[in-house]
Write an enzyme that holds these catalytic residues in place. Structure first.
Site, PDB file in Angstrom:
ATOM      1  CE  LYS A  31      -3.803  -2.460   2.108  1.00 46.82           C
ATOM      2  NZ  LYS A  31      -4.506  -2.923   3.289  1.00 46.82           N
ATOM      3  CG  ASP A  39      -9.766  -0.291   4.727  1.00 45.31           C
ATOM      4  OD1 ASP A  39      -9.452  -0.557   3.551  1.00 45.31           O
ATOM      5  OD2 ASP A  39      -9.134  -0.702   5.717  1.00 45.31           O
ATOM      6  CD  GLN A  65      -3.503  -4.592   6.454  1.00 48.39           C
ATOM      7  OE1 GLN A  65      -3.353  -3.639   5.712  1.00 48.39           O
ATOM      8  NE2 GLN A  65      -4.206  -5.660   6.093  1.00 48.39           N
TER       9      GLN A  65
END
Ligand code: NAD
Length: 291
Positions: free
Chosen positions: A54, A121, A98
């Site tokens: 990422k 997200d 994460q």
């Protein structure tokens, strides 16, 4: 031999990143550098590798990224406090924590602490509620990536029967809502669906997000179906494979996504897209769909 047309997620994602470079350069010229904070707890090798990817993607397109690491023993209040700080920062437009998190930390609390305006997200209940009510907002990256892939190969969705196997909050459920928003007729299958093939065989577009290699074979699909394989599994040789028997299904489908090189790269690129979107919204000084 695969006769279906391959949906090359890697190439589509690359083309999107090239376009994003120009957009980000333009934003920079106008005084905004999109910024993403990535929070990593512990040293789970898969999580570390995702996070590295990422950050590399951000660099490539010119997005500022900041990695914030905590030891696996971090307390929930400490983590929530950091998210609170990130929520307040003007140079950070997107926050990604994460997953999975260690068991002393509630994922739900963490997700709900992220400001909905920075929820790149798309996991916050407000983002999911916006998706459900067809308002503009952040769509979870994997379903958003699937939509983009279908668009890239000109597969139409309206009126199609879309069957989704898997009902997770991050893939199956938001994907089903997104397809519904695009006027598909949607069937959701899961671990208690019997017999699974009865449903999958009816799909014009089949999305498989389970995590079980070989779950879908040629006998489970309709000839000419569009098959999207979200699954990521290691076979006995350690090779990355999806949930779909690629070779045999590829002989019967009209379109198919490979694993690797299909949905995975699209998921990654949609995070960049959501971060750019967050920065644009912030830049305009307005909240999404402020009531
Ligand atoms: P999950 O692991 O949270 O849940 C799996 C889902 O599959 C559940 O909803 C369950 O009901 C269903 N299921 C389990 N066994 C089944 C069966 N025999 N028949 C029908 N349904 C069954 O799901 P997830 O987090 O969405 O992940 C699914 C897969 O997709 C995993 O392999 C994951 O690694 C992969 N994934 C890939 C990407 C990507 O970018 N390529 C992104 C997210 C997840």
């Amino acid at each position: 031999m695969t006769t279906a047309q391959l949906i090359d997620g890697k190439a589509i994602a690359k083309a999107k990143r090239t376009e994003m470079k120009t957009v980000v350069a333009q934003m920079k010229a106008e005084g905004t550098v999109p910024g993403l904070a990535v929070v990593l707890v512990g040293e789970n090798p898969a999580s570390m590798s995702y996070v590295k990817g990422k950050i590399r993607d951000c660099k490539e397109v010119g997005i500022y990224s900041e990695l914030i690491r905590f030891p696996v023993s971090v307390s929930e209040p400490e983590l929530l406090e950091k998210i609170g700080e990130l929520n307040e920062r003007d140079d950070i437009h997107g926050i990604l924590v994460q997953l999975p998190l260690p068991k002393q930390i509630s994922e739900r609390k963490v997700i709900q602490t992220i400001s909905p305006e920075k929820d790149v997200d798309g996991f916050h209940p407000i983002s999911l509620g916006r998706l459900m009510t067809k308002q503009d907002g952040f769509v979870p990256c994997t379903p958003a990536g699937i939509m983009d892939m279908l668009k890239a190969v000109h597969v139409s969705i309206a009126g199609k029967h879309v069957v989704i196997v898997g009902r997770s909050n991050i893939v199956g459920k938001p994907a089903s809502q997104l397809f519904l928003n695009h006027d598909a007729t949607v069937t959701i299958c899961h671990s208690r669906t019997t017999p699974l093939a009865h449903y999958t065989k009816q799909a014009d577009i089949l999305v498989v997000a389970v995590g079980r290699a070989g779950l879908i074979g040629a006998e489970d699909i309709k000839p000419g179906a569009v098959v999207i394989d979200v699954g990521m599994n290691r076979n006995k040789n350690g090779k990355l494979v999806g949930d779909v028997e690629f070779e045999e299904v590829g002989e019967k489908a009209s379109f198919i996504t490979p694993v690797p090189g299909g949905v995975g790269p699209m998921t990654r690129v949609m995070l960049l897209e959501n971060t750019i979107k967050a920065a644009k919204i912030r830049n305009r000084g307005r909240k999404i769909n402020a009531q």
